[in-house]
Design an enzyme around this catalytic site. Structure first.
Site, PDB file in Angstrom:
ATOM      1  CB  SER A 241       1.167 -11.003 -29.843  1.00  0.00           C
ATOM      2  OG  SER A 241       0.770 -10.052 -30.802  1.00  0.00           O
ATOM      3  CG  HIS A 271      -3.819 -12.124 -31.400  1.00  0.00           C
ATOM      4  ND1 HIS A 271      -3.800 -11.109 -32.332  1.00  0.00           N
ATOM      5  CD2 HIS A 271      -2.683 -11.936 -30.653  1.00  0.00           C
ATOM      6  CE1 HIS A 271      -2.725 -10.346 -32.133  1.00  0.00           C
ATOM      7  NE2 HIS A 271      -2.027 -10.846 -31.137  1.00  0.00           N
ATOM      8  CG  HIS A 318      -9.329  -5.034 -35.196  1.00  0.00           C
ATOM      9  ND1 HIS A 318      -8.871  -4.123 -34.284  1.00  0.00           N
ATOM     10  CD2 HIS A 318      -8.271  -5.812 -35.524  1.00  0.00           C
ATOM     11  CE1 HIS A 318      -7.577  -4.333 -34.082  1.00  0.00           C
ATOM     12  NE2 HIS A 318      -7.195  -5.348 -34.814  1.00  0.00           N
ATOM     13  NE  ARG A 327      -3.222  -5.276 -39.890  1.00  0.00           N
ATOM     14  CZ  ARG A 327      -3.309  -5.923 -38.735  1.00  0.00           C
ATOM     15  NH1 ARG A 327      -2.212  -6.297 -38.094  1.00  0.00           N
ATOM     16  NH2 ARG A 327      -4.491  -6.189 -38.197  1.00  0.00           N
ATOM     17  CG  ASP A 377      -5.495 -12.723 -39.065  1.00  0.00           C
ATOM     18  OD1 ASP A 377      -4.287 -12.822 -39.313  1.00  0.00           O
ATOM     19  OD2 ASP A 377      -5.929 -12.298 -37.977  1.00  0.00           O
TER      20      ASP A 377
HETATM   21  N1  CMX Z   1     -18.123 -13.151 -36.288  1.00  0.00           N
HETATM   22  C1  CMX Z   1     -19.113 -13.372 -35.405  1.00  0.00           C
HETATM   23  N2  CMX Z   1     -19.279 -12.668 -34.279  1.00  0.00           N
HETATM   24  C2  CMX Z   1     -18.413 -11.664 -34.051  1.00  0.00           C
HETATM   25  C3  CMX Z   1     -17.384 -11.339 -34.938  1.00  0.00           C
HETATM   26  C4  CMX Z   1     -17.242 -12.137 -36.089  1.00  0.00           C
HETATM   27  N3  CMX Z   1     -16.248 -11.955 -36.964  1.00  0.00           N
HETATM   28  N4  CMX Z   1     -16.693 -10.287 -34.440  1.00  0.00           N
HETATM   29  C5  CMX Z   1     -17.281  -9.970 -33.278  1.00  0.00           C
HETATM   30  N5  CMX Z   1     -18.320 -10.802 -33.028  1.00  0.00           N
HETATM   31  C6  CMX Z   1     -19.173 -10.837 -31.855  1.00  0.00           C
HETATM   32  C7  CMX Z   1     -18.349 -11.087 -30.616  1.00  0.00           C
HETATM   33  O1  CMX Z   1     -18.041 -12.472 -30.468  1.00  0.00           O
HETATM   34  C8  CMX Z   1     -19.264 -10.515 -29.545  1.00  0.00           C
HETATM   35  O2  CMX Z   1     -20.287 -11.453 -29.324  1.00  0.00           O
HETATM   36  P1  CMX Z   1     -20.942 -11.674 -27.850  1.00  0.00           P
HETATM   37  O3  CMX Z   1     -21.474 -10.334 -27.469  1.00  0.00           O
HETATM   38  O4  CMX Z   1     -21.944 -12.724 -28.087  1.00  0.00           O
HETATM   39  O5  CMX Z   1     -19.795 -12.108 -26.969  1.00  0.00           O
HETATM   40  C9  CMX Z   1     -19.878  -9.302 -30.248  1.00  0.00           C
HETATM   41  O6  CMX Z   1     -19.770  -9.574 -31.661  1.00  0.00           O
HETATM   42  C10 CMX Z   1     -19.202  -7.991 -29.954  1.00  0.00           C
HETATM   43  O7  CMX Z   1     -17.824  -8.121 -30.273  1.00  0.00           O
HETATM   44  P2  CMX Z   1     -16.984  -6.844 -30.721  1.00  0.00           P
HETATM   45  O8  CMX Z   1     -16.982  -5.883 -29.602  1.00  0.00           O
HETATM   46  O9  CMX Z   1     -17.407  -6.391 -32.049  1.00  0.00           O
HETATM   47  O10 CMX Z   1     -15.539  -7.493 -30.937  1.00  0.00           O
HETATM   48  P3  CMX Z   1     -14.437  -7.791 -29.840  1.00  0.00           P
HETATM   49  O11 CMX Z   1     -13.612  -6.563 -29.677  1.00  0.00           O
HETATM   50  O12 CMX Z   1     -14.984  -8.433 -28.629  1.00  0.00           O
HETATM   51  O13 CMX Z   1     -13.563  -8.902 -30.591  1.00  0.00           O
HETATM   52  C11 CMX Z   1     -12.411  -9.891 -32.389  1.00  0.00           C
HETATM   53  C12 CMX Z   1     -12.692  -8.585 -31.650  1.00  0.00           C
HETATM   54  C13 CMX Z   1     -11.346  -9.628 -33.446  1.00  0.00           C
HETATM   55  C14 CMX Z   1     -11.850 -10.909 -31.397  1.00  0.00           C
HETATM   56  C15 CMX Z   1     -13.712 -10.396 -33.032  1.00  0.00           C
HETATM   57  O14 CMX Z   1     -14.146  -9.485 -34.002  1.00  0.00           O
HETATM   58  C16 CMX Z   1     -13.591 -11.776 -33.643  1.00  0.00           C
HETATM   59  O15 CMX Z   1     -13.747 -12.765 -32.926  1.00  0.00           O
HETATM   60  N6  CMX Z   1     -13.302 -11.862 -34.969  1.00  0.00           N
HETATM   61  C17 CMX Z   1     -13.068 -13.144 -35.624  1.00  0.00           C
HETATM   62  C18 CMX Z   1     -11.691 -13.670 -35.273  1.00  0.00           C
HETATM   63  C19 CMX Z   1     -10.618 -12.859 -35.955  1.00  0.00           C
HETATM   64  O16 CMX Z   1     -10.672 -12.582 -37.149  1.00  0.00           O
HETATM   65  N7  CMX Z   1      -9.575 -12.486 -35.195  1.00  0.00           N
HETATM   66  C20 CMX Z   1      -8.385 -11.814 -35.759  1.00  0.00           C
HETATM   67  C21 CMX Z   1      -8.234 -10.364 -35.313  1.00  0.00           C
HETATM   68  C22 CMX Z   1      -6.964  -9.755 -35.887  1.00  0.00           C
HETATM   69  C23 CMX Z   1      -5.736 -10.354 -35.266  1.00  0.00           C
HETATM   70  O17 CMX Z   1      -5.497 -10.158 -34.053  1.00  0.00           O
HETATM   71  O18 CMX Z   1      -4.991 -11.104 -35.942  1.00  0.00           O
END
Ligand code: CMX
Length: 440
Positions: A241, A271, A318, A327, A377
Site C-alpha cells: 500500500s 496484505h 512477513h 502490533r 492481522d
Molecule cells: N502460511 C503458509 N505459507 C506461507 C506463509 C503462511 N502464513 N507465509 C509464507 N508462506 C510461504 C510462501 O507462500 C512461500 O511459499 P512458496 O515458496 O511455495 O511460494 C514461502 O512460504 C516463502 O515465503 P516467505 O519468503 O516466508 O514470505 P513472503 O515474503 O513471500 O510473503 C507474506 C510474506 C506476508 C505474504 C506471507 O507470509 C503470507 O502469505 N502470509 C499470510 C498472509 C498474511 O498474513 N498477510 C498479511 C501480512 C501483513 C500485512 O501486510 O497486513
C-alpha cells in the site's frame, strides 16, 4: 497558512536542500548488492526507496520516526481519560518529525474536523453501487469519486511551479485524512446498518468520531479504535500500500489517485485483507470442529490441513519481520488489560492466543516460511468481534483509514523533497540466462 503546514514547510525545506546536496556529493556511494533470487522474489531486502516517516526492523518491528509502538503508547498525547495514543499525534510525528504536545494534537484534530465535509456526489456514487460490493472496493471507488476535489490536480492544470507541489499535496492529503472516517462509516452503515447514517461529532477526536459514526459509543470501542488507527498507520515504504501510493504519486498523480491505488493493493489477501481472512479461517476451523474452543491438537491439525491444501495460514509470516509483530503484542496487551482482566474473556481472542502457541513451530518445520510469527492481522479481527463489530469484510477499510496517515504523510515529503518519477529497470529470463551463462 495553517500552523501545521507552516511547521511542515520549516522542517521540509532544509531536508530537501540537504537531500539535493547528498545526491550531488555522494550520488556514487554504493548502497549494496543484490542477488538474482531477490530480483525474482519481490526485490525483498533491496533498499530502493527513501521513506522518511517510519522504518521497519526485522527483529524489533516498526519505529515511527524512531519511536516504537510501546513508546508511542506510553508517551503520546491521549484523549481526556484515554489510555491509548491519539492517532493524530502519530500523523503529526510522521509529518513534522517531533512528538506533538497536547496542544499540537488539539490543533490538528480541529484542523481535520474543519476539513471533514464529504461532497454529496461521493455518497451518490456509493449509493449507486450494488450492496454486495466489497467494502474495500467501495472505499477505493469513494476516494476516486472524491478526486473531483483535488487541489493538486487543479493547480497542475493551471501550470503551478514544481516548487509549489508540496503545498497542494499537503492540502489534498489533509482533506483526504479528514474525510476518510466519514466515508468509511457511510460504507459501514449503508451495507450493514439499514442505510441509517450518523452525523459526525466534531467534539470527538478523529478515531473516536469514526467509532461514533459507525454507531459505537462505548468508551472501550473508542479506546480500541485509537489503538487500531495508531498501529496500522505506517510500515515503512516498501509494503504494497505504501509503495503503490508512492509509485503512483511519483507520476504526479494527485493524492486521491495515489491513495486509491494504494488501497487497491491493501485489498489483497496477502496484505491488508488478511485481517478478514484470519477471522474466516478461525470460523471455518470452528465450524469444522462443531463450535466451542478447539484443543491445541485440533488447531495443529487444522494448520496442517491448510498447508496441505496449498493455502496460507493468514495472519502469519512477513516479508521483513522475523519476530512476533509488536502490533500483535500491543493487541494482546489490550485484550489482557481491558477485556480479560476485567473478567470478560472472549473465545475468539483465546483462540488467537492458542494459534500463537501452536502455529510457529509447525510453520517453521515447513523449512520454507521465513517468518513463522504472527503479524498485525492475526489479532485485529478478534478484538473487533469482541466489541460486536462482526462484519469482517469491513475490517480492511479500517486498516485503510489508518494507513492513510502514513502514506499521505510520506507523499507530502515526496513532493517537498522533489522525488522524481519512479522507474526501476526490468529484465527477461532469456537475458538473465545469457548473463549467467546458461546456454541450453
Ligand atoms: N502460511 C503458509 N505459507 C506461507 C506463509 C503462511 N502464513 N507465509 C509464507 N508462506 C510461504 C510462501 O507462500 C512461500 O511459499 P512458496 O515458496 O511455495 O511460494 C514461502 O512460504 C516463502 O515465503 P516467505 O519468503 O516466508 O514470505 P513472503 O515474503 O513471500 O510473503 C507474506 C510474506 C506476508 C505474504 C506471507 O507470509 C503470507 O502469505 N502470509 C499470510 C498472509 C498474511 O498474513 N498477510 C498479511 C501480512 C501483513 C500485512 O501486510 O497486513
Amino acid at each position: 497558512m495553517d500552523s501545521i503546514k507552516q511547521k511542515f514547510l520549516e522542517k521540509a525545506t532544509p531536508v530537501a536542500a540537504e537531500v539535493k546536496s547528498i545526491i550531488k556529493e555522494h550520488g556514487n556511494f554504493v548502497m549494496g548488492e543484490y542477488t538474482l533470487a531477490q530480483v525474482y522474489q519481490g526485490m525483498k531486502g533491496i533498499t530502493g526507496l527513501v521513506t522518511e516517516t517510519s522504518k521497519l526492523d526485522a527483529e524489533e518491528g516498526i519505529r515511527f520516526r524512531g519511536y516504537s509502538i510501546p513508546e508511542i503508547r506510553e508517551k503520546f498525547p491521549k484523549a481526556p481519560n484515554g489510555t491509548e495514543p491519539l492517532p493524530e499525534g502519530v500523523f503529526y510525528l510522521m509529518l513534522i518529525g517531533e512528538i506533538p504536545t497536547e496542544e499540537d494534537v488539539r490543533t490538528l484534530s480541529n484542523e481535520l474536523a474543519r476539513r471533514s465535509i464529504v461532497p454529496k456526489h461521493v455518497f451518490d456514487v456509493l449509493d449507486s453501487l450494488p450492496a454486495a460490493t466489497h467494502p474495500m472496493t467501495q472505499f477505493s471507488i469513494a476516494v476516486m469519486a472524491m478526486q473531483t476535489e483535488s487541489l493538486f490536480a487543479a493547480a497542475y492544470r493551471k501550470g503551478v511551479s514544481k516548487k509549489e507541489y508540496w503545498d497542494y499535496t499537503y492540502e489534498d492529503s489533509m482533506n483526504l485524512i479528514a474525510r476518510l472516517p466519514r466515508i468509511a462509516a457511510y460504507i459501514y452503515r449503508r451495507k450493514y446498518k439499514n442505510n441509517e447514517h450518523i452525523e459526525p461529532d466534531h467534539k470527538l477526536d478523529w478515531a473516536a468520531n469514526l467509532a461514533h459514526m459507525m454507531g459505537y459509543e462505548d468508551f472501550d470501542v473508542k479506546r480500541l479504535m485509537r489503538l487500531y488507527m495508531t498501529i496500522h498507520a505506517d510500515h515503512e515504504g516498501g509494503n504494497v500500500s505504501a509503495h503503490t501510493t508512492h509509485l503512483v504519486g511519483s507520476a504526479l498523480s494527485d493524492p486521491y489517485l495515489s491513495f486509491a491505488a494504494g488501497m487497491n493493493g491493501l485489498a489483497g489477501p496477502l496484505h491488508g485483507l488478511a485481517n478478514q481472512e484470519v477471522i474466516i479461517w478461525i470460523m471455518n476451523m470452528r465450524e469444522e470442529l462443531g463450535g466451542g474452543l478447539p484443543t491445541k491438537e485440533q488447531i495443529a491439525a487444522f494448520i496442517q490441513k491448510t498447508l496441505s491444501e496449498g493455502k496460507v495460514v493468514p495472519g502469519y509470516g512477513h516479508a521483513v519481520l522475523r519476530k512476533t509483530d509488536p502490533r500483535f503484542t500491543a493487541q494482546q496487551n489490550f485484550y489482557k488489560k481491558y477485556i480479560k482482566d476485567q473478567g470478560k474473556s472472549n473465545d475468539l481472542c483465546e483462540i488467537v492466543q492458542m494459534v500463537y502457541e501452536v502455529a510457529p513451530p509447525i510453520l517453521e518445520a515447513t523449512g520454507k516460511i521465513k517468518n513463522p510469527w504472527p503479524n498485525v492481522d492475526a489479532h485485529s479481527g478478534a478484538l473487533l468481534m469482541h466489541f460486536d463489530i462482526k462484519e469482517f469484510e469491513f475490517y480492511t477499510v479500517l486498516f485503510g483509514v489508518s494507513r492513510a496517515l502514513g502514506v499521505l504523510a510520506s507523499l507530502c515529503w515526496d513532493r517537498a523533497i522533489g522525488h522524481p518519477i519512479e522507474r526501476p529497470g526490468s529484465t527477461t529470463t532469456e537475458l538473465i540466462k545469457k548473463k549467467i551463462g546458461i546456454t541450453a
